[in-house]
Design a protein around this motif. Structure first.
Motif, short mmCIF file in Angstrom:
data_model
loop_
_atom_site.label_atom_id
_atom_site.label_comp_id
_atom_site.label_asym_id
_atom_site.label_seq_id
_atom_site.Cartn_x
_atom_site.Cartn_y
_atom_site.Cartn_z
N GLY A 155 0.80 -1.22 0.00
CA GLY A 155 0.00 0.00 0.00
C GLY A 155 0.83 1.27 0.00
O GLY A 155 0.28 2.37 -0.11
N ASP A 156 2.15 1.13 0.09
CA ASP A 156 3.03 2.29 0.12
C ASP A 156 3.16 2.90 -1.28
O ASP A 156 3.44 2.20 -2.26
CB ASP A 156 4.41 1.86 0.63
N LEU A 157 2.95 4.21 -1.38
CA LEU A 157 2.96 4.88 -2.68
C LEU A 157 4.29 4.73 -3.40
O LEU A 157 4.34 4.43 -4.60
CB LEU A 157 2.62 6.36 -2.50
N ALA A 158 5.40 4.93 -2.68
CA ALA A 158 6.72 4.82 -3.32
C ALA A 158 6.99 3.40 -3.80
O ALA A 158 7.58 3.20 -4.86
CB ALA A 158 7.81 5.27 -2.35
N VAL A 159 6.56 2.42 -3.03
CA VAL A 159 6.72 1.03 -3.46
C VAL A 159 5.96 0.80 -4.75
O VAL A 159 6.48 0.20 -5.71
CB VAL A 159 6.22 0.06 -2.36
N GLN A 160 4.74 1.28 -4.83
CA GLN A 160 3.94 1.11 -6.04
C GLN A 160 4.59 1.79 -7.24
O GLN A 160 4.69 1.22 -8.33
CB GLN A 160 2.53 1.68 -5.82
N GLU A 162 7.75 2.53 -7.74
CA GLU A 162 8.98 1.88 -8.18
C GLU A 162 8.74 0.50 -8.75
O GLU A 162 9.44 0.09 -9.68
CB GLU A 162 9.98 1.80 -7.02
N VAL A 163 7.75 -0.22 -8.25
CA VAL A 163 7.40 -1.50 -8.87
C VAL A 163 6.95 -1.26 -10.31
O VAL A 163 7.37 -1.97 -11.23
CB VAL A 163 6.31 -2.23 -8.06
N GLY A 164 6.13 -0.23 -10.50
CA GLY A 164 5.71 0.11 -11.85
C GLY A 164 6.87 0.48 -12.75
O GLY A 164 6.95 0.04 -13.91
N ARG A 165 7.80 1.26 -12.22
CA ARG A 165 8.96 1.69 -13.00
C ARG A 165 9.89 0.51 -13.30
O ARG A 165 10.35 0.34 -14.43
CB ARG A 165 9.70 2.79 -12.25
N LEU A 166 10.17 -0.29 -12.28
CA LEU A 166 11.06 -1.44 -12.47
C LEU A 166 10.51 -2.44 -13.48
O LEU A 166 11.26 -3.01 -14.28
CB LEU A 166 11.28 -2.15 -11.14
N MET A 167 9.19 -2.63 -13.43
CA MET A 167 8.59 -3.63 -14.30
C MET A 167 8.13 -3.07 -15.64
O MET A 167 7.52 -3.77 -16.45
CB MET A 167 7.40 -4.29 -13.58
N GLY A 168 8.40 -1.78 -15.87
CA GLY A 168 8.08 -1.17 -17.16
C GLY A 168 6.61 -0.96 -17.42
O GLY A 168 6.16 -0.98 -18.57
N SER A 174 -1.95 -0.62 -8.81
CA SER A 174 -2.75 -0.55 -7.60
C SER A 174 -2.09 -1.40 -6.51
O SER A 174 -1.17 -2.18 -6.77
CB SER A 174 -4.15 -1.11 -7.86
N GLU A 175 -2.58 -1.26 -5.28
CA GLU A 175 -2.07 -2.10 -4.20
C GLU A 175 -2.28 -3.57 -4.53
O GLU A 175 -1.39 -4.40 -4.32
CB GLU A 175 -2.76 -1.76 -2.88
N LYS A 176 -3.44 -3.91 -5.06
CA LYS A 176 -3.74 -5.30 -5.40
C LYS A 176 -2.75 -5.83 -6.43
O LYS A 176 -2.19 -6.93 -6.28
CB LYS A 176 -5.17 -5.41 -5.92
N LEU A 177 -2.50 -5.06 -7.49
CA LEU A 177 -1.59 -5.50 -8.54
C LEU A 177 -0.16 -5.55 -8.02
O LEU A 177 0.62 -6.45 -8.37
CB LEU A 177 -1.68 -4.57 -9.75
N THR A 178 0.20 -4.59 -7.14
CA THR A 178 1.55 -4.59 -6.55
C THR A 178 1.77 -5.86 -5.75
O THR A 178 2.87 -6.44 -5.77
CB THR A 178 1.74 -3.35 -5.67
N ALA A 193 11.15 -4.51 -0.91
CA ALA A 193 10.52 -3.26 -0.47
C ALA A 193 11.57 -2.21 -0.16
O ALA A 193 11.47 -1.05 -0.60
CB ALA A 193 9.65 -3.52 0.76
N ILE A 194 12.59 -2.59 0.60
CA ILE A 194 13.64 -1.63 0.96
C ILE A 194 14.36 -1.15 -0.30
O ILE A 194 14.73 0.03 -0.41
CB ILE A 194 14.60 -2.27 1.98
N PHE A 195 14.53 -2.04 -1.27
CA PHE A 195 15.17 -1.64 -2.52
C PHE A 195 14.31 -0.66 -3.30
O PHE A 195 14.83 0.28 -3.93
CB PHE A 195 15.49 -2.86 -3.37
N THR A 196 12.98 -0.84 -3.29
CA THR A 196 12.14 0.10 -4.03
C THR A 196 12.22 1.50 -3.43
O THR A 196 12.23 2.49 -4.16
CB THR A 196 10.66 -0.36 -4.06
N TRP A 197 12.30 1.61 -2.10
CA TRP A 197 12.47 2.94 -1.49
C TRP A 197 13.81 3.54 -1.86
O TRP A 197 13.92 4.74 -2.14
CB TRP A 197 12.34 2.84 0.04
N HIS A 198 14.84 2.71 -1.88
CA HIS A 198 16.17 3.16 -2.29
C HIS A 198 16.14 3.66 -3.74
O HIS A 198 16.65 4.74 -4.06
CB HIS A 198 17.14 1.99 -2.13
#
Length: 221
Positions: A155-160, A162-168, A174-178, A193-198
């Motif tokens: 549910g963390d915005l930054a995690v979402q 960066e997951v979107g950015r990393l996965m193109g 959304s939280e569900k898709l993340t 998770a810690i890597f996405t914040w980094h």
């Protein structure tokens, strides 16, 4: 305590072994620093105090609680304090209620922060029973204070982002898709998770360096 530098490296190396996006981004920005908090009541109370206020303001409230209670880290002292005392220290009525709920859970024995359930979902359920502690706060606590290797605060915005950015992905998931995307990252989702914040922080730094001076202060982080 949270995940150590060695645990983070091992988890991210494992992820990079089968998820090319992690391997590429690791090569660009390197490994993150550990995010470690103390296990126990004080960390959760600081979480409640820090909700929707600056770090400076939260520290000021904590210091006033210390002065008023003798020890802000003593749940019995908070439970015994009057509403006026908590208000004078800077806690709103709502946060006072949250703090009392935490203190009551600990002093009554309903919550034993030194011996949480091994099952992550059971541990989250115990924490969210406290007023003011939602799933995100519970997940962050279990990741940073207990070092649970598979904790995934989707549910963390930054995690979402960066997951979107990393996965193109074209849009922030959304939280569900993340959560769905990260299923294959088990049991290393805490390191992920810690890597996405980094990665999010490094992307923000890079954006500031290239942004015009007039707009740089409007960028995230």
């Amino acid at each position: 305590m949270g995940l150590t530098a060695e645990q983070l490296k091992a988890g991210l190396d494992a992820l990079a072994g089968f998820e090319n996006a992690f391997a590429v981004r690791l090569g660009e920005i390197g490994y993150p620093e550990p995010r470690i908090r103390a296990r126990g009541y004080e960390t959760l109370l600081r979480t409640i105090i820090g909700q929707q206020v600056s770090v400076h303001a939260a520290n000021a409230v904590w210091n006033r609680l210390e002065a008023a209670l003798g020890s802000a880290a003593d749940p019995a002292a908070l439970a015994a304090a009057s509403d006026e005392t908590l208000r004078a220290a800077g806690l709103s009525r709502q946060k006072s209620g949250y703090a009392r709920s935490l203190a009551d859970h600990v002093t009554s024995g309903r919550l034993n922060l030194e011996s949480m359930p091994d099952d992550d979902e059971e541990a989250i359920a115990q924490l969210v029973d406290i007023k003011g502690i939602g799933r995100w706060s519970a997940e962050i606590y279990l990741l940073f204070a207990e070092g649970r290797t598979d904790m995934w605060p989707a549910g963390d915005l930054a995690v979402q982002i960066e997951v979107g950015r990393l996965m193109g992905l074209a849009d922030r998931p959304s939280e569900k898709l993340t959560r769905e995307i990260a299923e294959k990252w088990r049991p290393h989702r805490g390191a992920a998770a810690i890597f996405t914040w980094h990665s999010y922080g490094e992307a923000a730094k890079a954006a500031r360096k290239t942004a015009p001076a007039a707009t740089a202060d409007k960028l995230p982080l």
